[in-house]
Design an enzyme around this catalytic site. Structure first.
Site, PDB file in Angstrom:
ATOM      1  N   GLY A   1       0.803  -1.207   0.000  1.00  0.00           N
ATOM      2  CA  GLY A   1       0.000   0.000   0.000  1.00  0.00           C
ATOM      3  C   GLY A   1       0.839   1.261   0.000  1.00  0.00           C
ATOM      4  O   GLY A   1       2.063   1.220  -0.105  1.00  0.00           O
TER       5      GLY A   1
ATOM      6  N   LYS B   1      -0.270   1.420  30.928  1.00  0.00           N
ATOM      7  CA  LYS B   1      -0.431   0.287  30.024  1.00  0.00           C
ATOM      8  C   LYS B   1      -1.443  -0.720  30.569  1.00  0.00           C
ATOM      9  O   LYS B   1      -2.207  -1.333  29.799  1.00  0.00           O
ATOM     10  CB  LYS B   1       0.910  -0.385  29.769  1.00  0.00           C
ATOM     11  CG  LYS B   1       1.899   0.481  28.983  1.00  0.00           C
ATOM     12  CD  LYS B   1       1.363   0.849  27.611  1.00  0.00           C
ATOM     13  CE  LYS B   1       2.398   1.564  26.765  1.00  0.00           C
ATOM     14  NZ  LYS B   1       1.887   1.936  25.423  1.00  0.00           N
TER      15      LYS B   1
ATOM     16  N   ASP C   1       0.127  15.501  17.617  1.00  0.00           N
ATOM     17  CA  ASP C   1       0.643  15.684  18.968  1.00  0.00           C
ATOM     18  C   ASP C   1      -0.429  15.205  19.937  1.00  0.00           C
ATOM     19  O   ASP C   1      -1.449  15.866  20.131  1.00  0.00           O
ATOM     20  CB  ASP C   1       0.976  17.153  19.221  1.00  0.00           C
ATOM     21  CG  ASP C   1       1.577  17.390  20.606  1.00  0.00           C
ATOM     22  OD1 ASP C   1       1.628  16.440  21.414  1.00  0.00           O
ATOM     23  OD2 ASP C   1       1.979  18.537  20.875  1.00  0.00           O
ATOM     24  N   LEU C   2      -0.212  14.064  20.533  1.00  0.00           N
ATOM     25  CA  LEU C   2      -1.220  13.449  21.392  1.00  0.00           C
ATOM     26  C   LEU C   2      -1.410  14.184  22.708  1.00  0.00           C
ATOM     27  O   LEU C   2      -2.359  13.904  23.440  1.00  0.00           O
ATOM     28  CB  LEU C   2      -0.856  11.986  21.659  1.00  0.00           C
ATOM     29  CG  LEU C   2      -0.955  11.070  20.439  1.00  0.00           C
ATOM     30  CD1 LEU C   2      -0.398   9.698  20.761  1.00  0.00           C
ATOM     31  CD2 LEU C   2      -2.391  10.962  19.951  1.00  0.00           C
TER      32      LEU C   2
ATOM     33  N   SER D   1       2.219  -3.290  26.814  1.00  0.00           N
ATOM     34  CA  SER D   1       3.556  -3.684  27.262  1.00  0.00           C
ATOM     35  C   SER D   1       3.436  -4.858  28.222  1.00  0.00           C
ATOM     36  O   SER D   1       2.413  -5.043  28.880  1.00  0.00           O
ATOM     37  CB  SER D   1       4.232  -2.515  27.986  1.00  0.00           C
ATOM     38  OG  SER D   1       5.408  -2.931  28.657  1.00  0.00           O
TER      39      SER D   1
ATOM     40  N   ASN E   1      -0.277   3.399  19.246  1.00  0.00           N
ATOM     41  CA  ASN E   1       1.058   2.877  19.530  1.00  0.00           C
ATOM     42  C   ASN E   1       1.978   3.892  20.205  1.00  0.00           C
ATOM     43  O   ASN E   1       2.916   3.506  20.888  1.00  0.00           O
ATOM     44  CB  ASN E   1       1.695   2.413  18.211  1.00  0.00           C
ATOM     45  CG  ASN E   1       3.186   2.192  18.329  1.00  0.00           C
ATOM     46  OD1 ASN E   1       3.650   1.246  18.970  1.00  0.00           O
ATOM     47  ND2 ASN E   1       3.964   3.082  17.718  1.00  0.00           N
TER      48      ASN E   1
ATOM     49  N   TYR F   1       4.335   4.242  33.680  1.00  0.00           N
ATOM     50  CA  TYR F   1       4.266   3.521  32.411  1.00  0.00           C
ATOM     51  C   TYR F   1       3.418   2.258  32.544  1.00  0.00           C
ATOM     52  O   TYR F   1       2.468   2.032  31.787  1.00  0.00           O
ATOM     53  CB  TYR F   1       5.680   3.175  31.947  1.00  0.00           C
ATOM     54  CG  TYR F   1       5.741   2.395  30.651  1.00  0.00           C
ATOM     55  CD1 TYR F   1       5.577   3.039  29.427  1.00  0.00           C
ATOM     56  CD2 TYR F   1       5.960   1.017  30.650  1.00  0.00           C
ATOM     57  CE1 TYR F   1       5.638   2.335  28.235  1.00  0.00           C
ATOM     58  CE2 TYR F   1       6.015   0.304  29.463  1.00  0.00           C
ATOM     59  CZ  TYR F   1       5.848   0.964  28.264  1.00  0.00           C
ATOM     60  OH  TYR F   1       5.903   0.261  27.085  1.00  0.00           O
TER      61      TYR F   1
END
Length: 281
Positions: A80, A193, A88-89, A166, A115, A189
């Site tokens: 593709g 997750k 910018d999250l 993770s 991601n 973190y």
């Protein structure tokens, strides 16, 4: 003979089936990968493109996205197209603009891959309130924001959501391999997750009436290339693993292909671990 006849009846005159080429294809699909130009994000973007999808590679660094799109495109014998996009999250206006551009240029998404990650290395002793809030916003809240923006189109397409989590979303880091702050895994973190894993299960339940599937991919030890330069730390990391090594970035491609195609059409709400067996002992 009776067993053979039954099997032949099933294969020839029984239920409709699909071959593997038909299951593992994304031709005509539109996919967004947040953090799609990062270490693992690049492999995710490449996988989807190789399977035939049009892939939107999004992150804060537009130039990096553009470069990765060009590199991936050149490496594919067929597949593709890839398009860079700024996202910018940590900025809701940026999220709004990103999804508006996707709608204007591509229509609705078939696949959303949440991601992206960034953050500081911290121990429980060193982490600040600001660090904690940043990590929760980046790793958990952003998944919620992007899913809310994408869900209308995903309902139309009966699409797929893949949330990259993770191993530290379901097991704790071993403090013995993290000496000092440089490589220490921050408590924020794993907490974020773990929240994404639960949120994914919630979505898998409540979006199932719309035909949307939601799964998680939990990578194990895939340290960035810069981290790999510290051989002593990498050996400690590898020794925690039954396979006695860290993961190679391309080794997540199989799970991505499975979870984003119809090869996993009867899978939802699952957390697939690509970790070399990290949590088995």
């Amino acid at each position: 003979m009776k067993l053979i006849s039954c099997w032949q009846s099933y294969c020839i005159g029984g239920s409709t089936t699909l071959n593997l080429d038909e299951l593992f294809t994304l031709k005509g699909k539109i996919a967004l990968v947040t953090g799609g130009a990062g270490y693992l994000g690049t492999e995710i973007s490449a996988t989807l493109a190789e399977l035939g999808a049009t892939v939107i590679v999004a992150s804060r660094n537009y130039n990096k996205c553009q470069k990765k799109c060009e590199e991936i495109q050149k490496s594919l014998p067929k597949g593709g197209d890839l398009f860079p996009l700024t996202l910018d999250l940590m900025n809701k206006v940026s999220i709004d603009h990103c999804f508006k551009k996707i709608e204007d240029q591509f229509g609705s998404l078939d696949i959303l891959v949440n991601n992206a990650w960034s953050g500081n290395k911290n121990s429980f002793e060193t982490i600040t309130d600001q660090d904690w809030e940043y990590d929760i916003d980046m790793s958990l809240n952003s998944v919620f924001y992007c899913t809310k923006k994408a869900v209308k189109g995903l309902i139309e397409k009966k699409g797929v959501i893949l949330n990259v989590t993770s191993m530290y979303g379901h097991v704790a880091p071993d403090y013995r391999i993290y000496d000092g702050k440089e490589f220490t895994n921050p408590p924020s973190y794993g907490a974020a997750k773990a929240g994404v894993i639960q949120f994914s299960k919630y979505l898998a339940s409540f979006l199932s009436p719309h035909g949307i599937r939601v799964n998680c991919l939990s990578p194990g030890p895939f340290p960035h290339e810069q981290t790999q330069e510290n051989k002593e730390f990498i050996q400690k990391l590898a020794s925690k693993n039954p396979m006695n090594r860290i993961g190679k970035a391309y080794e997540i491609k199989g799970a991505v292909a499975l979870l984003c195609t119809n090869a996993s059409s009867y899978m939802t709400g699952q957390n697939i671990c690509v970790d070399g067996g990290w949590a088995v002992w």
